[in-house]
Motif scaffolding. Sequence first.
Motif, PDB file in Angstrom:
ATOM      1  N   PRO A  85      42.502  57.429  44.830  1.00  0.00           N
ATOM      2  CA  PRO A  85      42.082  56.770  43.588  1.00  0.00           C
ATOM      3  C   PRO A  85      40.827  55.913  43.754  1.00  0.00           C
ATOM      4  O   PRO A  85      40.533  55.429  44.855  1.00  0.00           O
ATOM      5  CB  PRO A  85      43.274  55.885  43.250  1.00  0.00           C
ATOM      6  N   SER A  86      40.122  55.743  42.660  1.00  0.00           N
ATOM      7  CA  SER A  86      38.994  54.804  42.640  1.00  0.00           C
ATOM      8  C   SER A  86      39.095  54.002  41.338  1.00  0.00           C
ATOM      9  O   SER A  86      39.821  54.385  40.414  1.00  0.00           O
ATOM     10  CB  SER A  86      37.671  55.570  42.683  1.00  0.00           C
ATOM     11  N   ILE A  87      38.379  52.895  41.292  1.00  0.00           N
ATOM     12  CA  ILE A  87      38.371  52.066  40.082  1.00  0.00           C
ATOM     13  C   ILE A  87      36.956  52.090  39.532  1.00  0.00           C
ATOM     14  O   ILE A  87      36.000  51.818  40.268  1.00  0.00           O
ATOM     15  CB  ILE A  87      38.857  50.638  40.397  1.00  0.00           C
ATOM     16  N   GLY A  91      37.085  49.325  34.956  1.00  0.00           N
ATOM     17  CA  GLY A  91      38.349  48.849  35.523  1.00  0.00           C
ATOM     18  C   GLY A  91      39.447  49.897  35.472  1.00  0.00           C
ATOM     19  O   GLY A  91      40.572  49.661  35.905  1.00  0.00           O
ATOM     20  N   ASN A  92      39.135  51.097  34.925  1.00  0.00           N
ATOM     21  CA  ASN A  92      40.095  52.202  34.909  1.00  0.00           C
ATOM     22  C   ASN A  92      40.404  52.652  36.341  1.00  0.00           C
ATOM     23  O   ASN A  92      39.507  52.670  37.184  1.00  0.00           O
ATOM     24  CB  ASN A  92      39.502  53.438  34.196  1.00  0.00           C
ATOM     25  N   VAL A  93      41.645  53.074  36.574  1.00  0.00           N
ATOM     26  CA  VAL A  93      42.004  53.691  37.852  1.00  0.00           C
ATOM     27  C   VAL A  93      41.942  55.214  37.668  1.00  0.00           C
ATOM     28  O   VAL A  93      42.591  55.750  36.755  1.00  0.00           O
ATOM     29  CB  VAL A  93      43.423  53.274  38.279  1.00  0.00           C
ATOM     30  N   LEU A  94      41.172  55.908  38.512  1.00  0.00           N
ATOM     31  CA  LEU A  94      41.006  57.357  38.395  1.00  0.00           C
ATOM     32  C   LEU A  94      41.453  58.030  39.689  1.00  0.00           C
ATOM     33  O   LEU A  94      41.071  57.575  40.773  1.00  0.00           O
ATOM     34  CB  LEU A  94      39.523  57.731  38.187  1.00  0.00           C
ATOM     35  N   ALA A  95      42.244  59.090  39.561  1.00  0.00           N
ATOM     36  CA  ALA A  95      42.644  59.829  40.759  1.00  0.00           C
ATOM     37  C   ALA A  95      42.746  61.306  40.411  1.00  0.00           C
ATOM     38  O   ALA A  95      43.561  61.707  39.577  1.00  0.00           O
ATOM     39  CB  ALA A  95      43.985  59.310  41.278  1.00  0.00           C
ATOM     40  N   LEU A  96      41.893  62.105  41.056  1.00  0.00           N
ATOM     41  CA  LEU A  96      41.847  63.537  40.746  1.00  0.00           C
ATOM     42  C   LEU A  96      42.827  64.316  41.630  1.00  0.00           C
ATOM     43  O   LEU A  96      42.834  64.169  42.849  1.00  0.00           O
ATOM     44  CB  LEU A  96      40.423  64.067  40.972  1.00  0.00           C
ATOM     45  N   THR A 169      44.227  53.447  32.199  1.00  0.00           N
ATOM     46  CA  THR A 169      43.081  52.911  31.446  1.00  0.00           C
ATOM     47  C   THR A 169      43.228  51.413  31.180  1.00  0.00           C
ATOM     48  O   THR A 169      44.332  50.893  31.021  1.00  0.00           O
ATOM     49  CB  THR A 169      42.922  53.612  30.074  1.00  0.00           C
ATOM     50  N   VAL A 170      42.115  50.753  31.087  1.00  0.00           N
ATOM     51  CA  VAL A 170      42.089  49.359  30.628  1.00  0.00           C
ATOM     52  C   VAL A 170      41.786  49.343  29.130  1.00  0.00           C
ATOM     53  O   VAL A 170      41.339  50.337  28.563  1.00  0.00           O
ATOM     54  CB  VAL A 170      41.003  48.532  31.375  1.00  0.00           C
ATOM     55  N   GLY A 171      42.057  48.215  28.507  1.00  0.00           N
ATOM     56  CA  GLY A 171      41.545  47.947  27.160  1.00  0.00           C
ATOM     57  C   GLY A 171      42.085  48.816  26.052  1.00  0.00           C
ATOM     58  O   GLY A 171      41.391  49.048  25.064  1.00  0.00           O
ATOM     59  N   ARG A 179      38.136  50.202  25.347  1.00  0.00           N
ATOM     60  CA  ARG A 179      36.935  50.224  26.192  1.00  0.00           C
ATOM     61  C   ARG A 179      37.112  51.081  27.440  1.00  0.00           C
ATOM     62  O   ARG A 179      36.144  51.653  27.935  1.00  0.00           O
ATOM     63  CB  ARG A 179      36.483  48.812  26.564  1.00  0.00           C
ATOM     64  N   GLY A 180      38.349  51.192  27.939  1.00  0.00           N
ATOM     65  CA  GLY A 180      38.570  52.010  29.130  1.00  0.00           C
ATOM     66  C   GLY A 180      38.323  53.481  28.842  1.00  0.00           C
ATOM     67  O   GLY A 180      37.549  54.142  29.544  1.00  0.00           O
TER      68      GLY A 180
END
Lengths: 422, 422
Positions: A85-87, A91-96, A169-171, A179-180
């Motif tokens: 994962p990355s941010i 501020g969203n956390v993404l993991a492919l 997601t954030v927001g 916003r996310g």
Amino acid sequence: MKRLSSLAVSVALCFAMPAVAAPADSVSRIVASQSYKTAAAALDSGHDQWVKDIIAITQIPAPPFKESVRAKAFAEMLRERGLDPSIDEAGNVLALRKGTQPGPVVVVSAHLDTVFPEGTDVTVKREGTKLMAPGVGDDSAGLATLLALVDSMNAGKVQTKSGILFVGTVGEEGRGDLRGVRQLFTKGEYKGKIGAFFSLDGGGLDGMTSGATGSKRYRVTFKGPGGHSYGAFGIVNPMVALGHTVTDLYKIRVPADPKTTYSASVVGGGTSVNAIPAEVWLDVDMRSASADELAKLEKQFLAIVPNAVAAENAARSTTAGKISAGLEPIGDRPAGHTDPNADIIRFAEAAYRSEGLTVKQGTSSTDSNIPMSLGIPAITMSRIADGDRAHAPDEWIDVSKTPNVKLQRILLTTILATAGVR
Amino acid sequence: MKRLSSLAVSVALCFAMPAVAAPADSVSRIVASQSYKTAAAALDSGHDQWVKDIIAITQIPAPPFKESVRAKAFAEMLRERGLDPSIDEAGNVLALRKGTQPGPVVVVSAHLDTVFPEGTDVTVKREGTKLMAPGVGDDSAGLATLLALVDSMNAGKVQTKSGILFVGTVGEEGRGDLRGVRQLFTKGEYKGKIGAFFSLDGGGLDGMTSGATGSKRYRVTFKGPGGHSYGAFGIVNPMVALGHTVTDLYKIRVPADPKTTYSASVVGGGTSVNAIPAEVWLDVDMRSASADELAKLEKQFLAIVPNAVAAENAARSTTAGKISAGLEPIGDRPAGHTDPNADIIRFAEAAYRSEGLTVKQGTSSTDSNIPMSLGIPAITMSRIADGDRAHAPDEWIDVSKTPNVKLQRILLTTILATAGVR
């Protein structure tokens, strides 16, 4: 956006083809596979872990604009499941989870933020299968369900054609104003590379969100001269203009269909009990499944505010100054919808049917608003079989195993059908 | 309280005696004395210091319940003037200037607290003789005037019969509810030992406060089920009950004489723009120079709240829960007055006359409410010749020398006549 246009074309082409049975066929094929059966069994055996994850996530406060602690913890939970994962900037956390073919990814998301402010007690209370805490369902259960889906795909060694991008997601709530998910679709590395979008949000075993409720939100700030409550008595008071705005707003009649709503939600202002306030403010939310009805409601509201101000300026002395009102837009979520014949919807319907259930389409305001407004196939699917009182301090969910594992199988089936499996 | 009873008796005895001219005589004698002339000259030569003190005091924030930093600084200013100040249990600053005779002391006080919350910019802006800042008049100018009076008494080597207790009080404003002056009169070392009381508060060259405006203050908290602004639309909203309470309160007609007032002053509540609030609150102030009118107003207000609640419960769905309202008393200041023939008033009138001015008696809510309600002679006298907008962010005072030194001479004369000089 080229890629998106070609997707739209392919949807249009489906119309002309005798492919009506195709989604049901895809679903039948997936459900019959050994890989799916292993994955589904993992949902069953992983039920206790799912409950633990809900509790753990709920108990990490994630007030609006302050999701980072929960985001880091959620990223760690994805890492423990073998993802990387990355941010992102928002501020969203993404993991492919990689696919076997190049091309657009399928997003499976839940939102990190809650509506509750800092300091809210988020300790989960349990009575039998009932979990109670602010945010326990919305959307902690969504995040935990996302993790359960990762676990099940891993257990079944499922290989999808399209990559699946898991996102926290954030927001999503309130002033977050999506916003996310906006970041995801309009900036950042996956802009233009998302072919379909799932949000895990809301509850129940009979509905999905295929329409985006549009919303308009304002902070109205009423200002006046203010003064001593005794010495200056008789001058205009912005609190009265605020009061009239609220009571007049609540006289507006809105249609039940298309569902149109309003809420006078948050209020503040004034300095001391012995001072006529110089400034008070009110946050108002307006929504509709219909852009026209929303525009009509907004117009009525925007007429109420100056009327309330004028009434107060006429009712009391303005020698020290007049009341004025300022309108700050604090939310503007686009309306939209996913084509009722889009594959993503037909896959979901077939997945429900494969579990002996039927599903209705509804409209709501969720992270899916953004892809829907951009014409990208998107639906918001339930993340808990039963629960209620979201956004209230007495929010609860029922984590009973049978209906929730059933729901998770429906989600798994729909996502796999959308991403395609080898 | 024995001492107070005997004071009341002596006031009653005065009635029977041909002593009507006495206060004017006392004042003439004082004003003619060399000691007084030297003291009055010090007010004139100390004008710049007075302005400096106002600015210095104003710029030390003293929000309600957070007066301690200003209290310490004010104590230091008294210490620099040769007094030995202490800070009592409530936070009041007390400094006794000894008298030549034993017996009750005369209190000369101003209040330390302002209405303004933490974070308010209290930087003083100056345009010519006009000083502008929140709290610059109320009551920073009172505290600085108190210091100027100490300086002038010291310069004139004035010896008073009764000791003069200089006091900076806490809790005069808002929710402070007169807790400083209550402590002074009902607890602590000077309980039962105060013969007369001056508060330096308010502005103008033509009035003094000899009547205590009574006040009743409430925080009304409206509660309801709360919920999702879209999903739960149609349920009752406590904000509407609050709105109706405000608009109905402002329909009440109150008499101009006896002056009776109300104010919907401070408001708060709600969690998020997309949530129907579960709780909102409102602080309301009601005052009257007449205890009867105050009781009448309070009764009307107390009827409005349940009516507003009932109206909202009737207007929208209560399936998720009903609206309720809780009333928390947050202020209860007693009405009262000082006998119009009491020496303290006649000394003040004579002091004004000695400067070619006449003074009217009025009623207000000040620190004097407490001694007045206890039957102890008390008046609140002006601390600035001209100013306005107390309790508002644009509060200002005019520090022009001539009218303000004149006012300070009037205060000096009245206080010395009340304390008695050798």
